[in-house]
Design a protein around this motif. Structure first.
Motif, short mmCIF file in Angstrom:
data_model
loop_
_atom_site.label_atom_id
_atom_site.label_comp_id
_atom_site.label_asym_id
_atom_site.label_seq_id
_atom_site.Cartn_x
_atom_site.Cartn_y
_atom_site.Cartn_z
N UNK A 1 0.37 11.73 -6.27
CA UNK A 1 -0.60 12.69 -6.83
C UNK A 1 -1.84 12.82 -5.94
N UNK A 2 -1.88 12.07 -4.85
CA UNK A 2 -2.99 12.20 -3.92
C UNK A 2 -3.98 11.05 -3.93
N UNK A 3 -3.45 9.82 -3.96
CA UNK A 3 -4.30 8.63 -3.87
C UNK A 3 -3.65 7.61 -2.94
N UNK A 4 -4.47 6.74 -2.37
CA UNK A 4 -3.94 5.55 -1.71
C UNK A 4 -3.97 4.44 -2.75
N UNK A 5 -2.82 3.81 -2.99
CA UNK A 5 -2.68 2.86 -4.10
C UNK A 5 -2.20 1.51 -3.54
N UNK A 6 -2.94 0.47 -3.88
CA UNK A 6 -2.63 -0.88 -3.40
C UNK A 6 -2.26 -1.75 -4.60
N UNK A 7 -0.97 -2.01 -4.77
CA UNK A 7 -0.52 -2.93 -5.83
C UNK A 7 -0.46 -4.32 -5.21
N UNK A 8 -1.11 -5.27 -5.87
CA UNK A 8 -1.29 -6.59 -5.22
C UNK A 8 -0.66 -7.73 -6.00
N UNK A 9 -0.45 -8.82 -5.28
CA UNK A 9 -0.20 -10.12 -5.89
C UNK A 9 -1.54 -10.86 -5.94
N UNK A 10 -1.68 -11.73 -6.91
CA UNK A 10 -2.88 -12.55 -6.99
C UNK A 10 -2.64 -13.89 -6.27
N UNK A 11 -3.69 -14.65 -6.07
CA UNK A 11 -3.56 -15.90 -5.32
C UNK A 11 -2.61 -16.86 -6.02
N UNK A 12 -2.73 -16.94 -7.34
CA UNK A 12 -1.75 -17.68 -8.15
C UNK A 12 -1.46 -16.83 -9.39
N UNK A 13 -0.35 -17.10 -10.03
CA UNK A 13 0.02 -16.31 -11.20
C UNK A 13 -0.80 -16.66 -12.43
N UNK A 14 -1.56 -17.75 -12.37
CA UNK A 14 -2.34 -18.17 -13.54
C UNK A 14 -3.84 -17.89 -13.37
N UNK B 1 0.85 -1.18 0.00
CA UNK B 1 0.00 0.00 0.00
C UNK B 1 0.89 1.24 0.00
N UNK B 2 0.70 2.10 -0.98
CA UNK B 2 1.40 3.37 -1.07
C UNK B 2 0.40 4.48 -0.75
N UNK B 3 0.82 5.44 0.05
CA UNK B 3 -0.14 6.46 0.47
C UNK B 3 0.57 7.79 0.77
N UNK B 4 -0.16 8.91 0.61
CA UNK B 4 0.42 10.20 0.98
C UNK B 4 0.72 10.23 2.47
N UNK B 5 1.91 10.71 2.82
CA UNK B 5 2.33 10.71 4.22
C UNK B 5 1.52 11.68 5.06
N UNK B 6 1.22 12.84 4.52
CA UNK B 6 0.50 13.88 5.26
C UNK B 6 -0.98 13.52 5.41
N UNK B 7 -1.54 13.91 6.56
CA UNK B 7 -2.98 13.76 6.78
C UNK B 7 -3.69 15.11 6.77
N UNK B 8 -2.97 16.16 6.40
CA UNK B 8 -3.52 17.51 6.46
C UNK B 8 -4.72 17.70 5.54
N UNK B 9 -4.75 16.97 4.44
CA UNK B 9 -5.84 17.13 3.47
C UNK B 9 -7.01 16.19 3.72
N UNK B 10 -6.97 15.44 4.80
CA UNK B 10 -8.07 14.52 5.08
C UNK B 10 -7.89 13.20 4.35
N UNK B 11 -9.00 12.57 3.99
CA UNK B 11 -8.95 11.26 3.33
C UNK B 11 -8.69 11.39 1.84
N UNK B 12 -8.33 10.26 1.23
CA UNK B 12 -8.03 10.21 -0.20
C UNK B 12 -8.84 9.10 -0.87
N UNK B 13 -9.06 9.26 -2.16
CA UNK B 13 -9.59 8.17 -2.95
C UNK B 13 -8.54 7.09 -3.07
N UNK B 14 -8.97 5.88 -3.45
CA UNK B 14 -8.02 4.76 -3.49
C UNK B 14 -8.22 3.93 -4.75
N UNK B 15 -7.15 3.25 -5.17
CA UNK B 15 -7.19 2.38 -6.33
C UNK B 15 -6.35 1.14 -6.06
N UNK B 16 -6.86 -0.02 -6.49
CA UNK B 16 -6.11 -1.28 -6.39
C UNK B 16 -5.69 -1.69 -7.79
#
Length: 305
Positions: A123-136, A86-101
């Motif tokens: 750019x102002x999003x919480x971004x979750x780059x994931x692994x899948x359960x299996x690669x296939x 999970x990558x996210x903006x460090x500051x909380x000054x702007x409140x919550x952010x939209x998110x994308x997986x």
């Protein structure tokens, strides 16, 4: 004749007062309009705007205005997907952010789409780059995993308080891109979907209600645009906010490495539809013209608000 004229005289005297009243009302209305159009009025109307006004340079930059942090999610604690970062903006000054997986493609791991994490988060999003359960895993499974990861992000993750659970999106490469279509089909509340050189045996998506940006590559031999991204785009409802970006001189695997054109239009799309930030409309409408990096661009303009 003079007598008739004098009888009409009093009403004529009252006209200047009526006219003055109308002018006063018009001036007051104009004042209200000027106040509404004053600098900062738009920002006040949209509480989801994040960051300074964008420029061509700012959305093409390798990093945006936000410093970012990251946290790892082990597959041991993940439920319904394979863990990730999970990558996210460090500051909380702007409140919550939209998110994308973001999901990787067939036989691939999170590392293949990892570059999108810090780039989009800055750019102002919480971004979750994931692994899948299996690669296939196939697209339908990847779609379910994208949704499971969104649920984890908003309900159980250590950064859940930074996320606005009402403003979520999905992205994916190849079968992960096909999975993002599956996720948007299943969860119509999603605000944005971006399949990157997407692959799916299902070619028609009239059920989608999520604003969708399809990214294809003119040199793709794995998921040729003629049998994947183009029919996906054409099958989407005409009433839907949608776009088709075909990369020039690109292959199926172009989304696996940092790419300015992908980032530029992905950021603009996510900002426009997850944040409802019309400051980014300028990069999507009018339709971008062919260039050294764009073979073709189609879209619906202007977009609905």
């Amino acid at each position: 004749m003079q007598h008739l004229f004098s009888r009409q005289h009093p009403p004529r005297q009252s006209r200047p007062r009526t006219f003055t009243s109308l002018l006063t009302a018009a001036a007051a209305t104009a004042g209200l309009l000027m106040t509404a159009l004053a600098p900062g009025a738009q920002a006040a109307d949209n509480p989801y705007e994040r960051g300074p006004a964008p420029t061509e340079a700012s959305i093409e930059a390798s990093r945006g205005p936000y410093a970012t942090s990251r946290t790892s999610v082990s597959s041991l604690v993940a439920s319904g997907f394979g863990g990730g970062t999970i990558h996210y903006p460090t500051s909380t000054a702007d409140g919550t952010f939209g998110a994308v997986v973001v999901s990787p493609g067939f036989t691939a791991y999170e590392s293949s789409i990892a570059w999108l994490g810090p780039r989009l988060a800055s750019q102002g999003f919480v971004v979750f780059t994931i692994d899948t359960l299996t690669t296939v895993d196939q697209p339908a499974s990847r779609g379910r995993q994208l949704l499971a990861a969104l649920d984890y992000l908003t309900e159980r993750s250590s950064v859940r308080n930074r996320v606005d659970a009402a403003r979520l999106g999905v992205m994916g490469h190849s079968m992960g891109g096909g999975g993002s279509l599956e996720a948007a089909k299943s969860r119509t509340s999603l605000k944005a979907a971006i399949p990157l050189t997407g692959w799916n045996l299902d070619k028609t998506w009239p059920e989608l209600r999520t604003p969708t940006l399809l990214v294809g590559a003119d040199g793709d031999t794995v998921a040729p645009v003629s049998s994947h991204s183009e029919p996906f785009y054409e099958s989407l409802p005409r009433s839907l906010d949608k776009a088709y970006l075909e990369l020039r001189g690109a292959s199926h695997f172009t989304p696996n490495t940092s790419d300015t054109t992908i980032a530029k239009y992905s950021i603009s799309w996510l900002k426009r539809f997850i944040d409802d930030d019309t400051r980014y409309e300028q990069f999507l409408c009018p339709i971008p013209r062919p260039s050294l990096t764009i073979a073709e661009y189609r879209g619906t303009c202007p977009h609905s608000s």
